[in-house]
Design a protein around this motif. Structure first.
Motif, PDB file in Angstrom:
ATOM      1  N   ALA A   1     -29.385  26.899  20.682  1.00 50.57           N
ATOM      2  CA  ALA A   1     -30.785  26.193  20.469  1.00 50.57           C
ATOM      3  C   ALA A   1     -30.398  24.492  21.344  1.00 50.57           C
ATOM      4  O   ALA A   1     -31.344  23.878  21.954  1.00 50.57           O
ATOM      5  N   LEU A   2     -29.359  24.424  21.643  1.00 49.65           N
ATOM      6  CA  LEU A   2     -28.511  23.570  22.859  1.00 49.65           C
ATOM      7  C   LEU A   2     -29.229  23.124  24.444  1.00 49.65           C
ATOM      8  O   LEU A   2     -29.704  22.776  24.413  1.00 49.65           O
ATOM      9  N   ALA A   3     -28.686  24.867  24.679  1.00 48.03           N
ATOM     10  CA  ALA A   3     -29.524  24.580  25.646  1.00 48.03           C
ATOM     11  C   ALA A   3     -31.070  24.698  25.905  1.00 48.03           C
ATOM     12  O   ALA A   3     -31.231  24.735  26.816  1.00 48.03           O
ATOM     13  N   GLU A   4     -31.893  25.533  25.263  1.00 43.81           N
ATOM     14  CA  GLU A   4     -33.290  25.372  24.883  1.00 43.81           C
ATOM     15  C   GLU A   4     -33.248  24.147  24.701  1.00 43.81           C
ATOM     16  O   GLU A   4     -34.211  23.855  25.515  1.00 43.81           O
ATOM     17  N   LEU A   5     -32.792  23.432  23.714  1.00 47.71           N
ATOM     18  CA  LEU A   5     -33.220  21.621  24.358  1.00 47.71           C
ATOM     19  C   LEU A   5     -33.038  20.809  25.593  1.00 47.71           C
ATOM     20  O   LEU A   5     -33.691  19.784  26.210  1.00 47.71           O
ATOM     21  N   GLN A   6     -31.430  21.416  25.845  1.00 43.19           N
ATOM     22  CA  GLN A   6     -31.811  20.605  27.433  1.00 43.19           C
ATOM     23  C   GLN A   6     -31.895  21.316  28.326  1.00 43.19           C
ATOM     24  O   GLN A   6     -33.187  20.811  29.025  1.00 43.19           O
ATOM     25  N   LYS A   7     -32.958  22.999  28.391  1.00 44.67           N
ATOM     26  CA  LYS A   7     -33.846  22.878  28.971  1.00 44.67           C
ATOM     27  C   LYS A   7     -35.406  22.171  29.403  1.00 44.67           C
ATOM     28  O   LYS A   7     -36.071  21.661  29.775  1.00 44.67           O
ATOM     29  N   ASN A   8     -35.851  21.936  27.432  1.00 45.28           N
ATOM     30  CA  ASN A   8     -36.910  21.151  27.481  1.00 45.28           C
ATOM     31  C   ASN A   8     -37.399  20.297  28.006  1.00 45.28           C
ATOM     32  O   ASN A   8     -38.180  19.565  27.607  1.00 45.28           O
ATOM     33  N   GLU A   9     -35.753  19.424  27.688  1.00 40.54           N
ATOM     34  CA  GLU A   9     -35.984  18.015  28.433  1.00 40.54           C
ATOM     35  C   GLU A   9     -36.005  17.644  28.977  1.00 40.54           C
ATOM     36  O   GLU A   9     -36.183  16.376  29.790  1.00 40.54           O
ATOM     37  N   TRP A  10     -34.645  18.656  29.641  1.00 41.57           N
ATOM     38  CA  TRP A  10     -34.340  17.682  30.813  1.00 41.57           C
ATOM     39  C   TRP A  10     -34.555  18.082  32.003  1.00 41.57           C
ATOM     40  O   TRP A  10     -35.278  17.484  33.547  1.00 41.57           O
ATOM     41  N   ASP A  11     -35.512  19.729  32.128  1.00 42.03           N
ATOM     42  CA  ASP A  11     -36.062  20.100  33.355  1.00 42.03           C
ATOM     43  C   ASP A  11     -37.040  19.859  33.987  1.00 42.03           C
ATOM     44  O   ASP A  11     -37.244  19.023  34.906  1.00 42.03           O
ATOM     45  N   PRO A  12     -38.106  18.780  32.896  1.00 41.70           N
ATOM     46  CA  PRO A  12     -38.936  18.322  33.340  1.00 41.70           C
ATOM     47  C   PRO A  12     -38.849  17.048  34.098  1.00 41.70           C
ATOM     48  O   PRO A  12     -39.766  16.571  35.320  1.00 41.70           O
ATOM     49  N   VAL A  13     -37.447  16.496  33.896  1.00 42.35           N
ATOM     50  CA  VAL A  13     -37.237  14.821  34.294  1.00 42.35           C
ATOM     51  C   VAL A  13     -36.946  15.486  35.764  1.00 42.35           C
ATOM     52  O   VAL A  13     -36.829  14.663  36.622  1.00 42.35           O
ATOM     53  N   VAL A  14     -35.965  16.334  36.099  1.00 45.01           N
ATOM     54  CA  VAL A  14     -35.178  16.993  37.250  1.00 45.01           C
ATOM     55  C   VAL A  14     -36.762  17.549  38.232  1.00 45.01           C
ATOM     56  O   VAL A  14     -36.275  16.951  39.330  1.00 45.01           O
ATOM     57  N   SER A  15     -38.057  18.043  37.336  1.00 41.27           N
ATOM     58  CA  SER A  15     -38.390  18.013  38.359  1.00 41.27           C
ATOM     59  C   SER A  15     -39.736  16.792  39.176  1.00 41.27           C
ATOM     60  O   SER A  15     -39.911  17.073  39.512  1.00 41.27           O
ATOM     61  N   TRP A  16     -39.352  16.738  38.235  1.00 41.49           N
ATOM     62  CA  TRP A  16     -40.334  14.606  38.407  1.00 41.49           C
ATOM     63  C   TRP A  16     -39.233  14.477  39.309  1.00 41.49           C
ATOM     64  O   TRP A  16     -39.523  13.799  41.144  1.00 41.49           O
ATOM     65  N   ALA A  17     -37.656  14.009  39.020  1.00 38.66           N
ATOM     66  CA  ALA A  17     -37.444  13.729  40.479  1.00 38.66           C
ATOM     67  C   ALA A  17     -37.143  14.411  41.878  1.00 38.66           C
ATOM     68  O   ALA A  17     -37.281  14.139  43.278  1.00 38.66           O
ATOM     69  N   GLU A  18     -37.753  15.971  42.002  1.00 41.30           N
ATOM     70  CA  GLU A  18     -37.303  16.628  43.457  1.00 41.30           C
ATOM     71  C   GLU A  18     -39.135  16.380  44.021  1.00 41.30           C
ATOM     72  O   GLU A  18     -38.483  16.289  45.018  1.00 41.30           O
ATOM     73  N   LYS A  19     -39.969  16.099  42.701  1.00 40.69           N
ATOM     74  CA  LYS A  19     -41.054  15.585  43.100  1.00 40.69           C
ATOM     75  C   LYS A  19     -41.611  14.549  44.375  1.00 40.69           C
ATOM     76  O   LYS A  19     -41.991  14.841  45.196  1.00 40.69           O
ATOM     77  N   ARG A  20     -40.774  13.795  43.271  1.00 38.98           N
ATOM     78  CA  ARG A  20     -41.038  12.076  44.084  1.00 38.98           C
ATOM     79  C   ARG A  20     -40.442  12.084  44.764  1.00 38.98           C
ATOM     80  O   ARG A  20     -40.728  11.405  45.691  1.00 38.98           O
ATOM     81  N   TYR A  21     -38.885  13.019  44.931  1.00 41.53           N
ATOM     82  CA  TYR A  21     -37.870  12.290  45.650  1.00 41.53           C
ATOM     83  C   TYR A  21     -38.198  12.727  47.182  1.00 41.53           C
ATOM     84  O   TYR A  21     -37.626  13.070  48.484  1.00 41.53           O
ATOM     85  N   ASN A  22     -38.525  14.577  47.289  1.00 39.15           N
ATOM     86  CA  ASN A  22     -39.087  15.227  48.136  1.00 39.15           C
ATOM     87  C   ASN A  22     -38.017  16.111  48.247  1.00 39.15           C
ATOM     88  O   ASN A  22     -37.370  16.206  49.606  1.00 39.15           O
ATOM     89  N   VAL A  23     -37.037  16.267  46.846  1.00 40.19           N
ATOM     90  CA  VAL A  23     -35.629  16.927  47.036  1.00 40.19           C
ATOM     91  C   VAL A  23     -35.467  18.345  46.228  1.00 40.19           C
ATOM     92  O   VAL A  23     -36.336  17.991  45.641  1.00 40.19           O
ATOM     93  N   THR A  24     -34.350  18.849  46.916  1.00 41.37           N
ATOM     94  CA  THR A  24     -33.764  19.604  46.249  1.00 41.37           C
ATOM     95  C   THR A  24     -32.762  19.467  45.395  1.00 41.37           C
ATOM     96  O   THR A  24     -31.849  18.804  45.524  1.00 41.37           O
ATOM     97  N   ILE A  25     -32.690  20.074  43.783  1.00 42.62           N
ATOM     98  CA  ILE A  25     -31.164  19.291  43.115  1.00 42.62           C
ATOM     99  C   ILE A  25     -31.058  20.154  41.782  1.00 42.62           C
ATOM    100  O   ILE A  25     -29.804  21.014  42.038  1.00 42.62           O
ATOM    101  N   GLY A  26     -31.908  21.433  41.150  1.00 41.66           N
ATOM    102  CA  GLY A  26     -31.490  22.160  40.542  1.00 41.66           C
ATOM    103  C   GLY A  26     -30.657  21.456  39.050  1.00 41.66           C
ATOM    104  O   GLY A  26     -30.423  20.649  39.012  1.00 41.66           O
ATOM    105  N   SER A  27     -29.800  22.568  38.543  1.00 38.90           N
ATOM    106  CA  SER A  27     -29.053  22.579  37.681  1.00 38.90           C
ATOM    107  C   SER A  27     -28.316  23.384  37.820  1.00 38.90           C
ATOM    108  O   SER A  27     -28.354  24.920  37.901  1.00 38.90           O
ATOM    109  N   SER A  28     -27.298  23.519  36.663  1.00 41.86           N
ATOM    110  CA  SER A  28     -26.180  24.336  36.935  1.00 41.86           C
ATOM    111  C   SER A  28     -25.126  25.018  35.553  1.00 41.86           C
ATOM    112  O   SER A  28     -24.644  23.714  34.608  1.00 41.86           O
TER     113      SER A  28
END
Lengths: 271, 107
Positions: A131-158
Motif C-alpha cells: 500500500a505504501l509502495a503504491e502510494l509513493q508511486k502515485n504521489e511521487w512519480d508525477p513530481v519526478v516526471s515534472w522535474a525530468e521534463k522541466r529540467y530535461n534530465v533523467t532522474i528515475g527512482s530506486s
C-alpha cells in the motif's frame, strides 16, 4: 568546523551577553516597544525602538528587499512578553545569509544542495508494505516526471538501498541552474532542501509547481501513511507538521523575495 | 502553477492572520498596509493568464502558510511542551502518592 566569533558579544542581537559560539538564547523578554523599518546604504534595516537590529555576529542587519524587511519586522512585532527566537524563521534566515556561519561559498552551497539528489526522498522507494509502495508511486512519480521534463534530465527512482543512480549530466544541469541564483537565495534553497530532505520537492516548490502544504505532505508521505493507519499523536505529529510547514514556507518566501529581479536589488545583494 | 484556489480567499485569510499577530493597531502595521497595497495594485482577480498576479498569489499563499503554521506550532508548544519538568511532589501525585515528611518514609 567554523570558528566561533572573536568577541563575546556573539549571540545577542543588540547587547553583548557572553554566550557560546553561534547558539542564540531560546527566549528573552521583549525589550522594545516599537518596531520600524528604515532604508540605509546597504539596504533595509530594522529598528527596535531607537536601536538598530544586529546579527548574532554583531553585523548590522540589512536586507535587500523591502517586503522581506517588513516580514522580519512583523516577526519582531508579533512577539508578546517573551521573544521566541525559534518562531522567527525569516530573521534566522537573514542572519544566516548575513553571517554565513558555516563559511561556505556559492560553489560549496550548490554542491551541498545537489548532493541531496543522491538520497532524494521522492526517489527512494520501498517495496513493502504494498500500500505504501503504491502510494509513493502515485504521489511521487508525477513530481519526478515534472522535474525530468522541466529540467530535461533523467532522474528515475530506486528500491535499492544505495538509492537512484543519478547521471552526471543531471547533476551538472542542476548545478548550473542553481548557479543562476544569488547567494542569499541559495542559502534559502539549501535550507528548504534540508527541511524537505528532497531537491526535487524543493525545486518543485520554488518553481511554484506545488504549494508549501503539498510539498510538506509529499515529504512526509510515509508518516502520513502511518498516521492514517495508526492515528495521529498531536503533541508529536501535528507539532512536527506545523514546524516543518513554518520552516519550509519561510525558506520559500525568503528565496522568492531575494530573487526578485530589479537592478537596484542586484547591486545590494552580495554574490 | 500550483493549485491555489481563489486569490480573494487567500488575501482575506492573510489579512486575518496579520490581525491576530498584531493586536489592536493592526491597520497601522507595515505588513497589513503592504499586503493591502499589493492586493489592490495587482487587482487580483480570477484571471488565469497574468503571470505577475499568479506569482503574487503564490507569495501571499506562502506567507499565509508561514503565519498560520507559526501560530499553530506555538499553540501546540504552549499546550504540550511549555510546562517544563514536574516537581517531585507532582510526580508522586500522578500515581496517588504523597512524599514523606520525615526520613525513613514515615508521615
Amino acid at each position: 568546523l567554523p570558528r566561533p566569533p572573536p568577541t563575546p558579544a556573539g549571540s545577542c542581537p543588540v547587547e553583548p551577553c557572553g554566550r557560546r559560539a553561534y547558539a542564540p538564547p531560546a527566549e528573552r523578554k521583549r525589550f522594545y516597544q516599537n518596531v520600524s523599518i528604515s532604508q540605509g546604504e546597504g539596504g533595509f534595516e530594522i529598528n527596535l525602538d531607537h536601536r538598530k537590529l544586529k546579527t548574532p555576529q554583531a553585523k548590522l542587519f540589512t536586507v535587500p528587499s523591502e517586503a522581506l524587511a517588513i516580514a522580519v519586522a512583523t516577526e519582531w512585532d508579533s512577539q508578546k512578553d517573551t521573544i521566541k527566537f525559534y518562531t522567527m524563521h525569516l530573521t534566522t534566515l537573514c542572519n544566516t545569509a548575513l553571517d554565513n556561519p558555516t563559511q561556505r561559498n556559492k560553489t560549496q552551497l550548490i554542491r551541498a544542495a545537489v548532493k541531496f539528489l543522491e538520497t532524494d526522498t521522492v526517489c527512494y522507494r520501498v517495496e513493502e508494505p504494498p500500500a505504501l509502495a503504491e502510494l509513493q508511486k502515485n504521489e511521487w512519480d508525477p513530481v519526478v516526471s515534472w522535474a525530468e521534463k522541466r529540467y530535461n534530465v533523467t532522474i528515475g527512482s530506486s528500491t535499492n538501498i544505495l538509492g537512484p543512480n543519478i547521471p552526471a549530466s543531471t547533476k551538472e544541469t542542476f548545478i548550473s541552474h542553481l548557479a543562476s541564483y544569488n547567494m542569499w537565495a541559495l542559502q534559502g534553497i539549501e535550507f528548504v532542501i534540508t527541511q524537505l530532505k528532497s531537491l526535487i520537492l524543493s525545486m518543485s516548490l520554488i518553481d511554484r509547481h506545488i504549494t508549501v502544504e503539498k510539498a510538506v505532505l509529499l515529504s512526509r508521505l510515509e508518516e502520513e501513511y502511518q498516521i492514517r493507519r495508526w492515528g495521529s499523536v498531536e503533541w508529536a505529529h501535528d507539532y512536527d507538521l506545523c514546524e516543518l510547514r513554518a520552516r519550509t514556507a519561510a525558506g520559500t518566501l525568503f528565496v522568492h523575495l531575494c530573487s526578485e529581479s530589479s537592478t537596484v536589488k542586484h547591486k545590494l545583494l552580495q554574490d | 502553477m500550483a493549485a491555489l484556489g481563489a486569490p480573494l480567499r487567500t488575501f482575506r485569510a492573510l489579512l486575518r492572520e496579520l490581525r491576530h499577530a498584531a493586536g489592536r493597531s493592526y491597520r497601522d502595521t507595515p505588513a497589513y498596509r503592504h499586503v493591502l497595497a499589493a492586493f489592490r495594485a495587482h487587482r487580483v482577480t480570477s484571471e488565469k493568464l497574468c503571470r505577475a498576479q499568479q506569482e503574487l498569489h503564490f507569495q501571499a499563499a506562502t506567507y499565509l502558510c508561514l503565519l498560520r503554521s507559526v501560530r499553530e506550532h506555538e499553540a501546540l508548544h504552549r499546550e504540550y511542551h511549555g510546562r517544563g519538568e514536574r516537581s517531585p511532589q507532582e510526580v508522586a501525585g500522578l500515581v496517588g502518592f504523597r512524599l514523606p515528611q520525615q526520613p525513613g518514609g514515615k508521615g
